[in-house]
Design an enzyme around this catalytic site. Structure first.
Site, PDB file in Angstrom:
ATOM      1  N   ASN A 158      -5.378  -9.764  -7.577  1.00 48.33           N
ATOM      2  CA  ASN A 158      -5.523 -10.387  -6.255  1.00 48.33           C
ATOM      3  C   ASN A 158      -6.849 -11.118  -6.101  1.00 48.33           C
ATOM      4  O   ASN A 158      -6.963 -12.025  -5.287  1.00 48.33           O
ATOM      5  CB  ASN A 158      -5.386  -9.339  -5.141  1.00 48.33           C
ATOM      6  CG  ASN A 158      -6.239  -8.114  -5.366  1.00 48.33           C
ATOM      7  OD1 ASN A 158      -6.206  -7.501  -6.433  1.00 48.33           O
ATOM      8  ND2 ASN A 158      -7.020  -7.749  -4.382  1.00 48.33           N
ATOM      9  N   ALA A 194       5.516  -8.612   1.804  1.00 44.11           N
ATOM     10  CA  ALA A 194       6.007  -9.873   2.372  1.00 44.11           C
ATOM     11  C   ALA A 194       4.895 -10.853   2.712  1.00 44.11           C
ATOM     12  O   ALA A 194       5.060 -12.064   2.565  1.00 44.11           O
ATOM     13  CB  ALA A 194       6.821  -9.576   3.638  1.00 44.11           C
ATOM     14  N   THR A 244       0.858  -1.195   0.000  1.00 44.74           N
ATOM     15  CA  THR A 244       0.000   0.000   0.000  1.00 44.74           C
ATOM     16  C   THR A 244       0.888   1.237   0.000  1.00 44.74           C
ATOM     17  O   THR A 244       0.660   2.187  -0.758  1.00 44.74           O
ATOM     18  CB  THR A 244      -0.932  -0.013   1.235  1.00 44.74           C
ATOM     19  OG1 THR A 244      -1.755  -1.177   1.150  1.00 44.74           O
ATOM     20  CG2 THR A 244      -1.795   1.232   1.305  1.00 44.74           C
ATOM     21  N   CYS A 260     -11.321  -6.492   3.145  1.00 39.23           N
ATOM     22  CA  CYS A 260     -11.727  -5.095   3.323  1.00 39.23           C
ATOM     23  C   CYS A 260     -11.459  -4.700   4.765  1.00 39.23           C
ATOM     24  O   CYS A 260     -11.814  -5.422   5.681  1.00 39.23           O
ATOM     25  CB  CYS A 260     -13.205  -4.968   2.977  1.00 39.23           C
ATOM     26  SG  CYS A 260     -13.810  -3.316   3.161  1.00 39.23           S
TER      27      CYS A 260
HETATM   28  N1  PLP Z   1      -1.656  -4.820  -4.136  1.00 41.55           N
HETATM   29  C1  PLP Z   1      -2.239  -6.015  -4.221  1.00 41.55           C
HETATM   30  C2  PLP Z   1      -2.459  -6.620  -5.560  1.00 41.55           C
HETATM   31  C3  PLP Z   1      -2.632  -6.695  -3.063  1.00 41.55           C
HETATM   32  O1  PLP Z   1      -3.208  -7.888  -3.162  1.00 41.55           O
HETATM   33  C4  PLP Z   1      -2.399  -6.082  -1.813  1.00 41.55           C
HETATM   34  C5  PLP Z   1      -2.830  -6.736  -0.558  1.00 41.55           C
HETATM   35  O2  PLP Z   1      -4.005  -6.975  -0.351  1.00 41.55           O
HETATM   36  C6  PLP Z   1      -1.778  -4.829  -1.776  1.00 41.55           C
HETATM   37  C7  PLP Z   1      -1.419  -4.225  -2.962  1.00 41.55           C
HETATM   38  C8  PLP Z   1      -1.488  -4.131  -0.469  1.00 41.55           C
HETATM   39  O3  PLP Z   1      -0.437  -4.775   0.169  1.00 41.55           O
HETATM   40  P1  PLP Z   1      -0.076  -4.505   1.696  1.00 41.55           P
HETATM   41  O4  PLP Z   1      -1.006  -5.340   2.497  1.00 41.55           O
HETATM   42  O5  PLP Z   1       1.352  -4.933   1.811  1.00 41.55           O
HETATM   43  O6  PLP Z   1      -0.229  -3.057   1.965  1.00 41.55           O
END
Ligand code: PLP
Length: 370
Positions: A139, A188, A72, A310
């Site tokens: 995802n 990670a 994120t 969510c």
């Molecule tokens: N991008 C994708 C495709 C994801 O699946 C996720 C996690 O849900 C994220 C970004 C965000 O990752 P993080 O949990 O490390 O902030």
């Protein structure tokens, strides 16, 4: 101790025991890697080892990998850098892209969730974005985007390319040069590492997007005391990621989908005609909300999700499926089952038995709704 059957690896993969050992051992010591004493030097050594191990799996020089709190942050850092310029993003992107900046140009996807290259070319010609942001693996559906083609197209029009490869590492090859991208976001906890740690990898464009300032850490690209234990766990998980083992999940996924269709003929399996990663299946039972299905599965002791996890814990219609042209009804009845390093065929059998029971109980609602 929660002993529910866990089929939600795309939300967070369970930590591998070896990773847990590394993280807990390192957490026990005060490793501030900026300190000059022996603990500090040890922290620095641990970070640099992890940097090399993670950089190796995406083929970047270690110096081009910046640790942070997760994808994120990595996604926000890149998009904020280009704020004020035009940015084109895949409409099926994660919300950490779609909500990271205003006035984004959405690149449409087809019914299988794949980027519409003709629409992208039109956007490149008419909008001239400075950045194109694309995810490698979705995802929710597991669909694999043709990132190499997208980046070649973007480069012909002078745009830089960012790739969210969070759901790709450890599953399919990710090589920054082969993909031809300028930035890669990593996390990670999708590969059996700890939550709250990730990285931004830099390609050859020479730009270092920076969001957090106030310390010299990460060569001043990301201020804040490094999460030494988390970074070490990320490195350990990267070393242990086993693409062959992941690929072996495909048979389980295909059997699962065959059985789901036999038990519940109304089921819609999403992105079925796209190249997909082996361990993800997303499906809808129109007329029965995701929330109802998730609660019924929860009572059966099975944990999965309706798409992206969510933060509010509420269940919403999947924006990914809506972008793929699904109806509100279909998008709000979706479930995502995702597997990983510890999933066994008997887990899938258990899921199918429970699904069968739940379907028998709810099937009249599908018919009355249809
Ligand atoms: N991008 C994708 C495709 C994801 O699946 C996720 C996690 O849900 C994220 C970004 C965000 O990752 P993080 O949990 O490390 O902030």
């Amino acid at each position: 101790m929660n002993d529910a059957l866990y089929l939600d690896y795309n939300a967070s993969a369970p930590m591998r025991p070896e990773v847990l050992d590394v993280v807990t051992n390192i957490l026990a010591a005060p490793h501030n890697a900026s300190s000059v004493h022996s603990y500090g030097r040890e922290g620095r050594r641990i970070i640099e080892q992890a940097r090399s191990d993670i950089a190796a799996i995406i083929n970047v020089p270690p110096a081009q990998l910046i640790f942070n709190s997760g994808a994120t942050e990595a996604n926000n850092t890149v998009l904020h850098h280009f704020a004020g310029e035009k940015i084109a993003v895949c409409a099926a992107s994660h919300l950490s892209i779609l909500d990271a900046a205003e006035h984004l140009v959405h690149i449409p996807v087809d019914e299988n969730g794949l980027t519409d290259l003709t629409a992208l070319e039109e956007i490149l010609k008419t909008e001239a974005p400075a950045l194109v942001s694309i995810m490698l693996v979705n995802n929710e559906t597991g669909a694999i985007q043709p990132v190499t083609n997208i980046s070649a197209l973007a480069k012909r029009h002078g745009a830089l390319v960012h790739c969210d490869a969070v759901q790709a590492i450890g599953r399919i090859p990710v090589d920054i040069n082969a993909l031809g991208v300028d930035f890669i976001s990593l996390s990670a906890h999708k590969i059996g590492g700890p939550q709250g740690v990730g990285a931004l990898a830099l390609g050859l464009c020479g730009i270092t997007p920076t969001m957090l300032r106030g310390g010299g850490q990460e060569k001043s690209a990301r201020a804040g005391t490094e999460n030494v234990a988390g970074i070490a766990g990320f490195g350990e998980a990267a070393k242990r990621a086993d693409m062959d083992q992941y690929q072996s999940l495909q048979k389980m996924r295909d059997d699962l989908e065959t059985q789901l269709s036999a038990i519940s003929p109304e089921i819609i399996i999403h992105a079925k005609n796209a190249p997909r990663v082996a361990g993800t299946s997303m499906f809808s039972l129109p007329g029965i909300s995701s929330e109802t299905l998730l609660m019924a599965l929860d009572l059966e002791g099975i944990a999965l999700s309706n798409g992206s996890a969510c933060s509010s814990g509420t269940v919403k219609a999947s924006h990914v499926l809506l972008a793929m042209g699904a109806s509100e009804d279909v998008a709000s009845s979706a479930l995502r089952l995702s597997m990983g390093w510890n999933t066994t065929p008997s887990d899938i059998e258990h899921f199918i038995e429970s699904w069968s029971k739940i379907y028998e109980r709810l099937k009249d609602r599908i018919k009355t709704h249809a």
